[in-house]
Motif scaffolding. Structure first.
Motif, PDB file in Angstrom:
ATOM      1  N   GLU A  27      52.670 -27.323   1.436  1.00 22.88           N
ATOM      2  CA  GLU A  27      53.474 -27.314   2.652  1.00 22.88           C
ATOM      3  C   GLU A  27      54.131 -28.656   2.963  1.00 22.88           C
ATOM      4  O   GLU A  27      55.005 -28.711   3.832  1.00 22.88           O
ATOM      5  N   SER A  28      53.724 -29.723   2.286  1.00 25.86           N
ATOM      6  CA  SER A  28      54.279 -31.025   2.655  1.00 25.86           C
ATOM      7  C   SER A  28      54.717 -31.889   1.483  1.00 25.86           C
ATOM      8  O   SER A  28      55.727 -32.590   1.578  1.00 25.86           O
ATOM      9  N   GLY A  58      56.096 -20.674  -1.265  1.00 30.18           N
ATOM     10  CA  GLY A  58      57.057 -21.009  -0.224  1.00 30.18           C
ATOM     11  C   GLY A  58      58.192 -21.829  -0.791  1.00 30.18           C
ATOM     12  O   GLY A  58      58.184 -22.220  -1.961  1.00 30.18           O
ATOM     13  N   SER A  60      61.343 -24.972   0.240  1.00 31.06           N
ATOM     14  CA  SER A  60      61.761 -26.014   1.165  1.00 31.06           C
ATOM     15  C   SER A  60      62.872 -26.827   0.516  1.00 31.06           C
ATOM     16  O   SER A  60      63.423 -26.438  -0.517  1.00 31.06           O
ATOM     17  N   ALA A 122      58.095 -31.369   4.058  1.00 27.52           N
ATOM     18  CA  ALA A 122      57.435 -30.646   5.153  1.00 27.52           C
ATOM     19  C   ALA A 122      58.414 -30.099   6.178  1.00 27.52           C
ATOM     20  O   ALA A 122      58.205 -29.023   6.750  1.00 27.52           O
ATOM     21  N   TRP A 125      59.884 -26.605   5.352  1.00 24.34           N
ATOM     22  CA  TRP A 125      58.981 -25.682   4.651  1.00 24.34           C
ATOM     23  C   TRP A 125      58.998 -24.285   5.256  1.00 24.34           C
ATOM     24  O   TRP A 125      58.856 -24.100   6.460  1.00 24.34           O
ATOM     25  N   SER A 127      56.947 -20.878   4.585  1.00 26.79           N
ATOM     26  CA  SER A 127      55.830 -20.231   3.899  1.00 26.79           C
ATOM     27  C   SER A 127      56.200 -18.791   3.570  1.00 26.79           C
ATOM     28  O   SER A 127      56.570 -18.012   4.445  1.00 26.79           O
ATOM     29  N   GLY A 197      58.204 -26.414   9.141  1.00 26.60           N
ATOM     30  CA  GLY A 197      57.040 -26.801   8.358  1.00 26.60           C
ATOM     31  C   GLY A 197      56.213 -27.875   9.039  1.00 26.60           C
ATOM     32  O   GLY A 197      54.976 -27.777   9.140  1.00 26.60           O
ATOM     33  N   ARG A 200      54.527 -26.394  12.153  1.00 25.51           N
ATOM     34  CA  ARG A 200      53.335 -25.608  11.833  1.00 25.51           C
ATOM     35  C   ARG A 200      52.154 -26.512  11.513  1.00 25.51           C
ATOM     36  O   ARG A 200      51.021 -26.250  11.930  1.00 25.51           O
ATOM     37  N   ALA A 201      52.421 -27.591  10.761  1.00 24.90           N
ATOM     38  CA  ALA A 201      51.342 -28.526  10.413  1.00 24.90           C
ATOM     39  C   ALA A 201      50.734 -29.140  11.665  1.00 24.90           C
ATOM     40  O   ALA A 201      49.513 -29.310  11.762  1.00 24.90           O
TER      41      ALA A 201
END
Length: 309
Positions: A27-28, A58, A60, A122, A125, A127, A197, A200-201
């Motif tokens: 994710e990052s 995912g 990005s 990130a 991102w 998902s 992204g 969400r983190a």
């Protein structure tokens, strides 16, 4: 825009013969070094699609590529000196060299300094676990039979495949984020969720891997829900966000699930009471700690989808 990269993300399991794996967080960021083919070709503004050799995780856009150097343990076949081998889980000796056929338990090792790379992605991102199969992803690559961990593909082909699933919004977000990163202009009539992204983190860090309505859930199943209207504000307000399981998030957005602002309990429409997976939620308290912004946003949602309290 045009270039996308399909990259294999398996964390410590992403070891190919001569290395100990890599530090990945799909994710990052994504990490590699100069021993990996195509190591110097990924750049800011390229689309990055992460998969686990079976399915898409995912997509990005690369915001930047960080470079450095590090000492790395390299392992080779004791006989031919090649790094073309993998461990065997059931057979002994543990390793089989694909070059010379030697079977062995302990590879030859040496430490060397290598140039390292890490992409950061990130902000954009999206998902999409399971949205595209491994077979489809391989077919989209410039070289469909390639075994490389970093494979080039055309973004337009990947975008078309994503749009054919339920990923139309994700495709728009990635497209707009890419244009912004390479110096273009965002379309004024489309308010996309660039920054989803990172948002969400931040919500995950605050609330943990817990759906606010149903309880603990696997991280890939959780989405950061804007309790206020992102379309109206254009801002990611962590203080007015909760983690919701993907199906529950969809039902919340449609107003089929709401939170009574007087009791802070979950309210289901009559349509959902016939489903065993959701009926027990009715009347239950929200499992997350709610702040002032949460309650204000939930009240607006209630007024929109229910009678005023």
């Amino acid at each position: 825009m045009g270039t996308a990269w399909l990259v294999l993300a398996l964390g410590d399991e992403r070891a190919h013969g001569g290395n100990d794996g890599y530090d990945d967080d799909p994710e990052s960021h994504y990490s590699w070094d100069e021993t990996v083919p195509n190591h110097g070709n990924l750049k800011k503004g390229d689309v990055i699609a992460l998969w686990n050799a079976r399915t898409l995780l995912g997509v990005s856009v690369i915001e930047r590529v960080e470079t450095g150097s590090a000492a790395k343990d390299r392992y080779t076949c004791p006989a031919c000196g090649k790094a073309d081998f993998k461990g065997r889980k059931k057979k002994k000796p543990t390793y089989l060299c694909n070059q010379c056929g030697l079977e062995f338990d302990t590879p030859k090792s040496r430490t060397e300094t290598v140039r390292t790379y890490r992409s950061h992605h990130a902000t954009g991102w999206q998902s999409m676990p399971g949205a595209l199969s491994g077979a489809v992803l391989r077919s989209l690559c410039d070289s469909p039979k390639s075994q490389l961990s970093m494979r080039r593909m055309e973004w337009e082909k990947l975008k078309t495949a994503i749009e054919a699933t339920t990923g139309a919004e994700a495709a728009v977000t990635v497209t707009e984020a890419t244009r912004e990163l390479i110096g273009g202009h965002r379309a004024g009539v489309v308010r996309v969720r660039v920054g989803q992204g990172a948002f969400r983190a931040a919500v995950l860090e605050r609330h943990g891997n817990v759906c606010a309505f149903t309880g603990p859930a696997p991280k890939p199943a959780l989405e950061a829900a804007h309790l206020d209207s992102f379309a109206a504000t254009g801002e990611h307000n962590v203080g007015a966000a909760l983690l919701l399981r993907r199906d529950v998030h969809r039902l919340f957005d449609m107003g089929l699930i709401a939170v009574n602002p007087r009791t802070l309990t979950i309210d289901l429409t009559a349509d959902l009471h016939e489903f065993a997976a959701y009926a027990p939620l009715h009347g239950q308290p929200v499992l997350a700690t709610l702040g002032k912004d949460h309650i204000q946003a939930l009240s607006k949602h209630w007024d929109m989808h229910r009678d005023r309290p």
